[in-house]
Scaffold this motif. Structure first.
Motif, PDB file in Angstrom:
ATOM      1  N   ALA A 594       0.867  -1.180   0.000  1.00 14.95           N
ATOM      2  CA  ALA A 594       0.000   0.000   0.000  1.00 14.95           C
ATOM      3  C   ALA A 594       0.900   1.225   0.000  1.00 14.95           C
ATOM      4  CB  ALA A 594      -0.916   0.009   1.225  1.00 14.95           C
ATOM      5  N   TYR A 595       0.510   2.275  -0.710  1.00 16.83           N
ATOM      6  CA  TYR A 595       1.374   3.440  -0.829  1.00 16.83           C
ATOM      7  C   TYR A 595       0.567   4.733  -0.801  1.00 16.83           C
ATOM      8  CZ  TYR A 595      -0.149   3.354  -5.745  1.00 16.83           C
ATOM      9  OH  TYR A 595      -0.902   3.336  -6.886  1.00 16.83           O
ATOM     10  N   TYR A 596       1.279   5.772  -0.410  1.00 17.49           N
ATOM     11  CA  TYR A 596       0.734   7.137  -0.445  1.00 17.49           C
ATOM     12  C   TYR A 596       1.853   8.057  -0.917  1.00 17.49           C
ATOM     13  CZ  TYR A 596      -0.794  11.760   1.028  1.00 17.49           C
ATOM     14  OH  TYR A 596      -1.116  13.095   1.038  1.00 17.49           O
ATOM     15  N   ILE A 597       1.536   8.937  -1.874  1.00 19.92           N
ATOM     16  CA  ILE A 597       2.546   9.834  -2.445  1.00 19.92           C
ATOM     17  C   ILE A 597       1.970  11.242  -2.508  1.00 19.92           C
ATOM     18  CG2 ILE A 597       4.013  10.334  -4.432  1.00 19.92           C
ATOM     19  CD1 ILE A 597       3.718   7.379  -5.237  1.00 19.92           C
ATOM     20  N   LYS A 634      -2.561   7.487  -4.099  1.00 22.87           N
ATOM     21  CA  LYS A 634      -2.615   6.412  -3.111  1.00 22.87           C
ATOM     22  C   LYS A 634      -3.166   5.168  -3.794  1.00 22.87           C
ATOM     23  CE  LYS A 634      -6.862   8.476  -1.162  1.00 22.87           C
ATOM     24  NZ  LYS A 634      -6.701   9.820  -1.720  1.00 22.87           N
ATOM     25  N   GLY A 635      -2.733   4.013  -3.293  1.00 28.05           N
ATOM     26  CA  GLY A 635      -3.193   2.811  -3.961  1.00 28.05           C
ATOM     27  C   GLY A 635      -2.620   1.547  -3.363  1.00 28.05           C
ATOM     28  N   LEU A 636      -2.850   0.451  -4.095  1.00 24.21           N
ATOM     29  CA  LEU A 636      -2.450  -0.880  -3.658  1.00 24.21           C
ATOM     30  C   LEU A 636      -1.879  -1.636  -4.845  1.00 24.21           C
ATOM     31  CD1 LEU A 636      -2.719  -2.932  -1.167  1.00 24.21           C
ATOM     32  CD2 LEU A 636      -4.713  -3.821  -2.412  1.00 24.21           C
ATOM     33  N   GLU A 637      -0.756  -2.316  -4.622  1.00 19.38           N
ATOM     34  CA  GLU A 637      -0.142  -3.172  -5.631  1.00 19.38           C
ATOM     35  C   GLU A 637       0.070  -4.555  -5.036  1.00 19.38           C
ATOM     36  OE1 GLU A 637       2.481   0.515  -7.505  1.00 19.38           O
ATOM     37  OE2 GLU A 637       3.387  -0.931  -6.110  1.00 19.38           O
ATOM     38  N   ASN A 657      -4.992   2.328  -8.243  1.00 19.15           N
ATOM     39  CA  ASN A 657      -4.317   3.612  -8.096  1.00 19.15           C
ATOM     40  C   ASN A 657      -5.316   4.754  -8.204  1.00 19.15           C
ATOM     41  OD1 ASN A 657      -1.840   5.438  -8.180  1.00 19.15           O
ATOM     42  ND2 ASN A 657      -2.847   5.984 -10.104  1.00 19.15           N
ATOM     43  N   ASN A 658      -5.199   5.705  -7.302  1.00 24.32           N
ATOM     44  CA  ASN A 658      -6.023   6.907  -7.350  1.00 24.32           C
ATOM     45  C   ASN A 658      -5.096   8.116  -7.281  1.00 24.32           C
ATOM     46  OD1 ASN A 658      -8.412   8.537  -7.272  1.00 24.32           O
ATOM     47  ND2 ASN A 658      -8.072   8.822  -5.080  1.00 24.32           N
ATOM     48  N   PRO A 678      -3.532   5.184 -15.210  1.00 22.26           N
ATOM     49  CA  PRO A 678      -4.428   4.036 -15.014  1.00 22.26           C
ATOM     50  C   PRO A 678      -4.839   3.902 -13.545  1.00 22.26           C
ATOM     51  CG  PRO A 678      -2.528   3.413 -16.340  1.00 22.26           C
ATOM     52  CD  PRO A 678      -2.236   4.767 -15.780  1.00 22.26           C
ATOM     53  N   GLU A 679      -6.115   3.576 -13.324  1.00 26.97           N
ATOM     54  CA  GLU A 679      -6.621   3.395 -11.967  1.00 26.97           C
ATOM     55  C   GLU A 679      -6.779   1.920 -11.602  1.00 26.97           C
ATOM     56  OE1 GLU A 679      -9.688   6.099 -10.535  1.00 26.97           O
ATOM     57  OE2 GLU A 679      -9.676   7.057 -12.509  1.00 26.97           O
TER      58      GLU A 679
END
Length: 779
Positions: A594-597, A634-637, A657-658, A678-679
């Protein structure tokens, strides 16, 4: 590059057995990229045990692509990655786009770092840059390592806001071997590849030399295409605690381009990018004749690297040199009327400005005006044509005129990276290093008269106008230090980094003052933790402040040189947060991140012309740059690789991804989705490998995306499918041949029509189906 320097680089390849360099790349264990008979245990997707998200390609991903494929295509199935190439095998740099977590590499933005064996690629922009496919053939690729957000602190890049992709070249084989490959496919695709591995030529020393030639026609229409020649050599010498490595590559490419289209044009005809195949004799139409749209590039890149690994001290140093030169071509549908400037002895005017233009002339070359009162216009290729472009508005006997415009690019880079790590006691490792580079780039533009636009685009070799000529010098120094504490199951890491970047722009005509710009970063912090919960499960969390210096393109054109906001521009920064886990046992490997940028000080290119509505050929910089706020992502990979049965592997990757703009400006509205990001992406791959047989099918789904800043153009979702099958015969099948490998790769099996990358509001078509047969012999 001067001839002497080229000779020095070539000579270095023959003497590096006694005095060359070393690779110090951290990497998960993989087999050699050119060896296909591997077990499934060896081909799972790998991730290093680090405090940040990372993935590496595996053998299945290499098998999925034909031998002629660009090395960029190999990473497309990794989580978080979107790669779009407009031509077969990545044969058009103009239309190549990458995206990671809302950050892009495209015509207008370069926000993802690329390195070759850990060394900088010299930016990924179209004018003066070079993406990884200019440096490595796919047969010589060991693996690609992707750090989606936070990269290793030593990563040398001006562009790594959205992470770094490191392309690792394969080492020479231990045994002597000759390798010959042939590929043929749709669109008259042909590829020849040759490689010779010397085996051990001295104690611990081995080398290889390789050459390839690739050509293909454009997949759209009946004109245009690509030719590419590539040479590389590498030598490795391992002596006790030392490893020395040297590598040299040369790449020479001529590419015809693909054009961006609008969403409405795609809906009208998804099979055509609106470039034409034949000369009509009407310059306004023939400005989109595909063979007139050209990218010519030649790249030399060489490095030496020395690595020492002791009991408690490691050290690496790697000087490198890069020479890039090339040209970009267009065919403006007129001759410019130049005023001012200096006339050279050959008749070329240096400097000055365009006081006007004309599109038709009489038999003596005297410019003609359209018939008074004629209002008829041409609507193709771009709306808004004037009567001056229409042959129907001239008397009989009027001859069309047009130009062939060349933008010439040249860049020389010399630099060095150095890294040292010292283990204090049993738990504490101190690390420090630097990256220094001096880059000198020249860009000039000249205009040539097309000899007879009625029949061809052949042009007068002597230009009638050199519009501008400028040099750009960029000096870079990156310093970093890091401390890692190993407490058994828990590892803690913290570091600092600082960029010192100075840019200078010089007008070689002396008409404009020299312009300088400093793009130093603040002190940038990194931190992370890795906890081994069990022998199979790692938990990690990481934070980094990423930085992208202001690029010399920002002060490139006249519009930028006179822009009062230029001195106030700041380098772009991004705060990256990663948290996730990695799991691995004998049959299952999985990663979730999970990430936040938070992306600050975003520099946006505001174009003065539109790629869909027409091209302003006279504009020197094609627009200007401004800081316009930032982006929040922010999103999830997630990825999983399972050996669910003997000889069978199932791989999947999910990306959510958002990415949104965080400020309202003249271009964007706060809360709008980032254009072209891409989301939703989903990858599924089923592969089989046993007794020399390999086969697989892979599908990738990309959900709907917003294509423009205003979020008024929703691009349709699409799914592409690739399939491959191959068979490798081992030794003794034919006397004197070690192995024979036959394979068939089909990219975009269903011939899906879709929009790939582009720039906000205008988009490149995704490449159609491409079938390629490959034959490889090893002696």
């Amino acid at each position: 590059m001067t001839l002497d320097i080229k000779k020095m680089l070539l000579g270095a390849c023959s003497v590096l057995a006694v005095s060359t360099m070393a690779t110090a790349e951290e990497a998960a264990t993989t087999t050699e990229a050119y060896d296909s008979d591997v077990s499934l245990e060896e081909i799972i997707v790998s991730a290093r045990k680090t405090t940040y998200a990372n993935n590496a390609t595996d053998q299945v991903m290499l098998d999925q692509e034909p031998d002629a494929a660009s090395v960029l295509a190999v990473i497309d199935n990794l989580p978080g990655i979107f790669v779009s190439e407009g031509g077969p095998f990545g044969s058009d740099d103009w239309s190549t786009n990458l995206s990671i977590r809302g950050f892009t590499v495209s015509l207008s933005e370069q926000q993802i770092g690329m390195t070759i064996d850990g060394l900088p690629n010299g930016n990924s922009n179209y004018g003066g840059g070079a993406k990884a496919n200019r440096y490595i053939d796919s047969e010589n690729l060991e693996r690609a390592e992707v750090s989606q957000g936070t990269a290793d602190i030593s990563s040398p890049s001006h562009e790594a806001l959205g992470g770094t992709i490191n392309f690792v070249s394969s080492d020479p084989a231990d045994e002597q071997r000759f390798w010959a490959g042939l590929s043929i496919g749709n669109n008259n695709a042909q590829r020849y590849f040759f490689r010779y591995d010397t085996g051990e030529i001295a104690d611990g020393t081995r080398a290889y030399f390789s050459y390839s030639n690739t050509s293909n026609d454009a997949w759209i229409g009946d004109a245009g295409g690509t030719t590419r020649d590539h040479f590389s050599a590498k030598i490795v010498s391992e002596q006790d605690e030392w490893k020395f490595t040297g590598r040299l590559s040369w790449d020479d490419t001529w590419e015809n381009n693909y054009q961006r289209i609008s969403l409405a044009q795609f809906e009208e005809d998804p099979n055509w990018d609106r470039l034409t195949d034949t000369i009509t004799g009407i310059p306004y139409i023939d400005q989109v004749y595909r063979p007139a749209w050209g990218t010519l590039r030649e790249n030399w890149f060489g490095y030496v690297k020395a690595e020492y690994k002791g009991d408690n001290f490691d050290f690496t140093i790697a000087p490198y040199y890069h020479d890039n030169k090339g040209r970009g071509d267009w065919a403006p549908p007129y001759l410019a009327i130049v005023t001012g400037g200096e006339v050279q002895s050959n008749g070329t005017i240096y400097g000055g400005s365009a006081a006007g233009a004309y599109t038709y002339a009489d038999s003596n070359g005297v410019p003609l005006a359209p018939i008074a009162g004629c209002t008829a216009t041409l609507t193709f290729p771009y709306g808004g044509g004037s009567p001056a472009n229409n042959p129907a508005c001239y008397q009989d006997g009027a001859n069309p005129v047009s130009s062939y415009r060349h933008t010439h690019y040249g860049k020389q880079r010399f630099g060095v990276t150095a890294d040292a790590a010292y283990l204090m006691g049993d738990i504490n490792t101190l690390r420090a290093g630097l990256w220094w580079e001096q880059s000198d780039r020249n860009e000039y533009r000249d205009w040539h008269a097309i000899i007879d636009p009625r029949v061809s685009i052949e042009f007068d070799n002597i230009a009638y106008w050199r519009q501008y000529d400028r040099d750009f010098d960029v000096d870079t120094l990156m310093l970093y230090a890091e401390d890692t504490v190993d407490l058994g199951r828990l590892q803690l890491r913290g570091g600092i980094k600082k960029y010192l970047v100075d840019l200078t722009r010089t007008d070689n005509f002396g008409n404009e003052d020299e312009q300088s710009l400093s793009s130093d970063s603040k002190i940038l912090f990194t931190a992370g933790a890795l906890f081994s919960a069990t022998d199979n499960l790692d938990l990690f969390a990481g934070y980094s402040q990423n930085f992208a210096a202001i690029k010399d393109a920002v002060i490139e054109g006249q519009a930028s040189a006179t822009n009062p906001e230029i001195p106030d521009l700041e380098g772009e920064t991004a705060d990256n947060f990663d948290v996730g886990f990695r799991f691995g046992n004998a049959w299952l490997k999985a990663t979730v991140t999970a990430y936040y940028i938070k992306f600050n000080n975003r520099i946006t290119f505001v174009a003065s012309g539109d790629g869909v509505g027409g091209i302003d050929y006279l504009e020197e910089g094609e627009g200007a740059y401004f800081n316009v706020g930032g982006i929040e992502s922010k999103g999830l990979e997630a990825s999983v690789s399972a050996d669910f049965a003997d000889y069978w592997n199932l791989y999947g990757a999910l990306t959510l991804n958002n990415s949104e703009y965080t400020e309202t400006t003249a271009e964007v509205v706060e809360g709008n989705k980032v254009a072209l990001a891409p989301e939703f992406q989903l990858v599924g791959t089923l592969s089989f490998a046993k007794d020399g047989v390999r086969a697989g099918v892979s599908a990738k789904h990309v959900g709907t995306r917003w294509g423009d800043f205003a979020n008024t153009q929703e691009l349709p979702s699409f799914t592409t499918v690739d399939a491959w099958i191959g068979y490798r015969l081992g030794e003794d099948v034919i006397k004197g041949i070690q192995s024979i490998d036959i394979s068939l790769n089909v990219s975009n099996l269903t011939d899906e029509r879709y929009l790939g990358g582009g720039t906000p509001g205008s988009y490149f078509l995704g490449t159609g189906r491409q079938a390629t047969a490959n034959l490889t012999l090893k002696f």
